[in-house]
Design an enzyme around this catalytic site. Sequence first.
Site, PDB file in Angstrom:
ATOM      1  N   SER A 129       0.823  -1.203   0.000  1.00  0.00           N
ATOM      2  CA  SER A 129       0.000   0.000   0.000  1.00  0.00           C
ATOM      3  C   SER A 129       0.854   1.248   0.000  1.00  0.00           C
ATOM      4  O   SER A 129       0.323   2.347  -0.078  1.00  0.00           O
ATOM      5  CB  SER A 129      -0.923  -0.018   1.208  1.00  0.00           C
ATOM      6  OG  SER A 129      -0.192  -0.314   2.359  1.00  0.00           O
ATOM      7  N   HIS A 150      -2.764  -2.950  -5.949  1.00  0.00           N
ATOM      8  CA  HIS A 150      -3.099  -2.681  -4.548  1.00  0.00           C
ATOM      9  C   HIS A 150      -4.595  -2.818  -4.284  1.00  0.00           C
ATOM     10  O   HIS A 150      -5.391  -1.997  -4.739  1.00  0.00           O
ATOM     11  CB  HIS A 150      -2.596  -1.271  -4.158  1.00  0.00           C
ATOM     12  CG  HIS A 150      -2.948  -0.907  -2.764  1.00  0.00           C
ATOM     13  ND1 HIS A 150      -3.402   0.328  -2.391  1.00  0.00           N
ATOM     14  CD2 HIS A 150      -2.943  -1.654  -1.628  1.00  0.00           C
ATOM     15  CE1 HIS A 150      -3.651   0.337  -1.099  1.00  0.00           C
ATOM     16  NE2 HIS A 150      -3.379  -0.855  -0.614  1.00  0.00           N
ATOM     17  N   GLU A 162      -5.749  -0.330  -7.081  1.00  0.00           N
ATOM     18  CA  GLU A 162      -4.839   0.638  -7.697  1.00  0.00           C
ATOM     19  C   GLU A 162      -3.762  -0.138  -8.470  1.00  0.00           C
ATOM     20  O   GLU A 162      -3.113  -1.028  -7.904  1.00  0.00           O
ATOM     21  CB  GLU A 162      -4.192   1.521  -6.626  1.00  0.00           C
ATOM     22  CG  GLU A 162      -5.199   2.471  -5.982  1.00  0.00           C
ATOM     23  CD  GLU A 162      -4.633   3.259  -4.798  1.00  0.00           C
ATOM     24  OE1 GLU A 162      -5.002   4.435  -4.648  1.00  0.00           O
ATOM     25  OE2 GLU A 162      -3.842   2.694  -4.018  1.00  0.00           O
ATOM     26  N   ASN A 201      -4.581   5.885  -0.219  1.00  0.00           N
ATOM     27  CA  ASN A 201      -3.921   5.945   1.091  1.00  0.00           C
ATOM     28  C   ASN A 201      -3.370   7.330   1.405  1.00  0.00           C
ATOM     29  O   ASN A 201      -3.243   7.693   2.577  1.00  0.00           O
ATOM     30  CB  ASN A 201      -2.806   4.908   1.180  1.00  0.00           C
ATOM     31  CG  ASN A 201      -3.333   3.590   1.715  1.00  0.00           C
ATOM     32  OD1 ASN A 201      -4.497   3.486   2.083  1.00  0.00           O
ATOM     33  ND2 ASN A 201      -2.488   2.588   1.745  1.00  0.00           N
TER      34      ASN A 201
HETATM   35  N1  CAA Z   1     -14.164  -9.640   5.074  1.00  0.00           N
HETATM   36  C1  CAA Z   1     -15.006  -9.928   4.066  1.00  0.00           C
HETATM   37  N2  CAA Z   1     -16.258  -9.464   3.992  1.00  0.00           N
HETATM   38  C2  CAA Z   1     -16.666  -8.645   4.958  1.00  0.00           C
HETATM   39  C3  CAA Z   1     -15.835  -8.273   6.040  1.00  0.00           C
HETATM   40  C4  CAA Z   1     -14.529  -8.813   6.073  1.00  0.00           C
HETATM   41  N3  CAA Z   1     -13.644  -8.529   7.036  1.00  0.00           N
HETATM   42  N4  CAA Z   1     -16.528  -7.468   6.864  1.00  0.00           N
HETATM   43  C5  CAA Z   1     -17.756  -7.323   6.306  1.00  0.00           C
HETATM   44  N5  CAA Z   1     -17.823  -8.022   5.173  1.00  0.00           N
HETATM   45  C6  CAA Z   1     -18.959  -8.119   4.256  1.00  0.00           C
HETATM   46  C7  CAA Z   1     -20.178  -8.705   4.927  1.00  0.00           C
HETATM   47  O1  CAA Z   1     -20.199 -10.104   4.811  1.00  0.00           O
HETATM   48  C8  CAA Z   1     -21.294  -8.045   4.148  1.00  0.00           C
HETATM   49  O2  CAA Z   1     -21.505  -8.725   2.947  1.00  0.00           O
HETATM   50  P1  CAA Z   1     -22.925  -8.660   2.178  1.00  0.00           P
HETATM   51  O3  CAA Z   1     -23.174  -7.243   1.777  1.00  0.00           O
HETATM   52  O4  CAA Z   1     -22.707  -9.562   1.019  1.00  0.00           O
HETATM   53  O5  CAA Z   1     -23.924  -9.155   3.149  1.00  0.00           O
HETATM   54  C9  CAA Z   1     -20.759  -6.669   3.791  1.00  0.00           C
HETATM   55  O6  CAA Z   1     -19.322  -6.780   3.892  1.00  0.00           O
HETATM   56  C10 CAA Z   1     -21.266  -5.617   4.734  1.00  0.00           C
HETATM   57  O7  CAA Z   1     -20.890  -6.024   6.043  1.00  0.00           O
HETATM   58  P2  CAA Z   1     -21.700  -5.681   7.372  1.00  0.00           P
HETATM   59  O8  CAA Z   1     -23.157  -5.521   7.029  1.00  0.00           O
HETATM   60  O9  CAA Z   1     -21.318  -6.672   8.419  1.00  0.00           O
HETATM   61  O10 CAA Z   1     -21.067  -4.342   7.893  1.00  0.00           O
HETATM   62  P3  CAA Z   1     -20.940  -2.943   7.195  1.00  0.00           P
HETATM   63  O11 CAA Z   1     -22.148  -2.586   6.403  1.00  0.00           O
HETATM   64  O12 CAA Z   1     -20.436  -2.063   8.266  1.00  0.00           O
HETATM   65  O13 CAA Z   1     -19.755  -3.145   6.126  1.00  0.00           O
HETATM   66  C11 CAA Z   1     -17.485  -2.901   5.581  1.00  0.00           C
HETATM   67  C12 CAA Z   1     -18.481  -3.569   6.506  1.00  0.00           C
HETATM   68  C13 CAA Z   1     -17.680  -3.412   4.148  1.00  0.00           C
HETATM   69  C14 CAA Z   1     -16.104  -3.300   6.062  1.00  0.00           C
HETATM   70  C15 CAA Z   1     -17.759  -1.362   5.612  1.00  0.00           C
HETATM   71  O14 CAA Z   1     -17.790  -0.933   6.943  1.00  0.00           O
HETATM   72  C16 CAA Z   1     -16.729  -0.565   4.882  1.00  0.00           C
HETATM   73  O15 CAA Z   1     -16.804  -0.386   3.668  1.00  0.00           O
HETATM   74  N6  CAA Z   1     -15.747  -0.033   5.645  1.00  0.00           N
HETATM   75  C17 CAA Z   1     -14.678   0.781   5.075  1.00  0.00           C
HETATM   76  C18 CAA Z   1     -13.623  -0.139   4.504  1.00  0.00           C
HETATM   77  C19 CAA Z   1     -12.509   0.637   3.907  1.00  0.00           C
HETATM   78  O16 CAA Z   1     -12.473   1.860   3.869  1.00  0.00           O
HETATM   79  N7  CAA Z   1     -11.523  -0.112   3.405  1.00  0.00           N
HETATM   80  C20 CAA Z   1     -10.305   0.486   2.880  1.00  0.00           C
HETATM   81  C21 CAA Z   1      -9.289   0.407   3.955  1.00  0.00           C
HETATM   82  S1  CAA Z   1      -7.784   1.134   3.502  1.00  0.00           S
HETATM   83  C22 CAA Z   1      -6.933  -0.119   2.819  1.00  0.00           C
HETATM   84  O17 CAA Z   1      -7.302  -1.239   2.759  1.00  0.00           O
HETATM   85  C23 CAA Z   1      -5.650   0.315   2.234  1.00  0.00           C
HETATM   86  C24 CAA Z   1      -4.465  -0.172   2.909  1.00  0.00           C
HETATM   87  O18 CAA Z   1      -3.496  -0.262   2.206  1.00  0.00           O
HETATM   88  C25 CAA Z   1      -4.341  -0.420   4.345  1.00  0.00           C
END
Ligand code: CAA
Length: 303
Positions: A129, A150, A162, A201
């Site tokens: 990342s 990414h 990305e 990021n």
């Molecule tokens: N792994 C896989 N699937 C997951 C999961 C996980 N850890 N957590 C949740 N899900 C899935 C659920 O199974 C659910 O699937 P369906 O829609 O098919 O039912 C869906 O995601 C929604 O989950 P929830 O209803 O339990 O919870 P939510 O609505 O709060 O969604 C989330 C969870 C998708 C994680 C949401 O909160 C979200 O989009 N969060 C932001 C995530 C984000 O910004 N990610 C980028 C991070 S930065 C990065 O990754 C870069 C880096 O280099 C570090």
Amino acid sequence: MTVTTPSRSRAIDSVLVVGAGAMGAQIAMVCALAGLDVSLYDLEDDRLKQADEMLRQRVGRMVEKAKINATTHDAAFERLTFTADLRDAAAKADLVIEAIVEKLDAKRSLFGELDRLCPPHTILTSNSSSFVPSSMASATERPDRFCNMHFFNPALVMSCVEVVRGQATSDDTMTTVVDLTSRLGKEPVVLSKEINGFVANRILNAIRDESIYLLENGYASIESIDIACRSALGHPMGPFELQDLTGLDVGYYIKQGRYDESNDEKDKPSASLTARVHAGHLGRKTGRGWYRYDRDGHKLAPT
Ligand code: CAA
């Protein structure tokens, strides 16, 4: 008259994902669900076992929710091999996605080894990342067949990937990896020039820095800052909740890497992040980060 040859997309049938942590495991499953043959490699058998269990739970839930059918589920697991044999997995890979710890030395050493083990046509990519492709490609003899790919956490859910061009990445490599990203059902965001942190990021980092400033100077609590980002800005998670999901260690190494490059105090990992990482409080995966979590993963009070 100069004739320019259009770039060509190479066929990718077999993918090797290196590192069976949360990211690597989900990336491997994304590839298997898209119909590719996938090897998921890790040094540690325990990690491979945990990855298998986590994926069976996650992908099983996708069947329960009718997102995919049982045949697709079974076929994806048939196409996915969990392996501790890097030599064998590398020999048949058309493309490698590296998803190991966010430490440059470890990545360079792995890519040097992959360069020796993979066939000449294999494209090497990193899920890093923060580290730019050139910083890793220079450990190989194939910098033209190297770029970053990414993914975002959780990789089974987040649609952005990305695709980052290094100084020596060829047009064919970019075209192949962009095409593959679309085939995986993801939305490619192309960076035509490398920059530390890429697009998403860098923006996320600015939000995190401001959140830490507000917290460490006593303006607002962890919970208040998270609530503001969710309810005022419409983010799905607040910055502290999100760090608990992605891992405080990942954020720490990203900051440290940037600080090592810039020597600028503002890039240094914050005191509150450093203290948690040193105490082993790395987020959801250790049951404690900015918040505590119960055994079922439910969020409790901040720490
Ligand atoms: N792994 C896989 N699937 C997951 C999961 C996980 N850890 N957590 C949740 N899900 C899935 C659920 O199974 C659910 O699937 P369906 O829609 O098919 O039912 C869906 O995601 C929604 O989950 P929830 O209803 O339990 O919870 P939510 O609505 O709060 O969604 C989330 C969870 C998708 C994680 C949401 O909160 C979200 O989009 N969060 C932001 C995530 C984000 O910004 N990610 C980028 C991070 S930065 C990065 O990754 C870069 C880096 O280099 C570090």
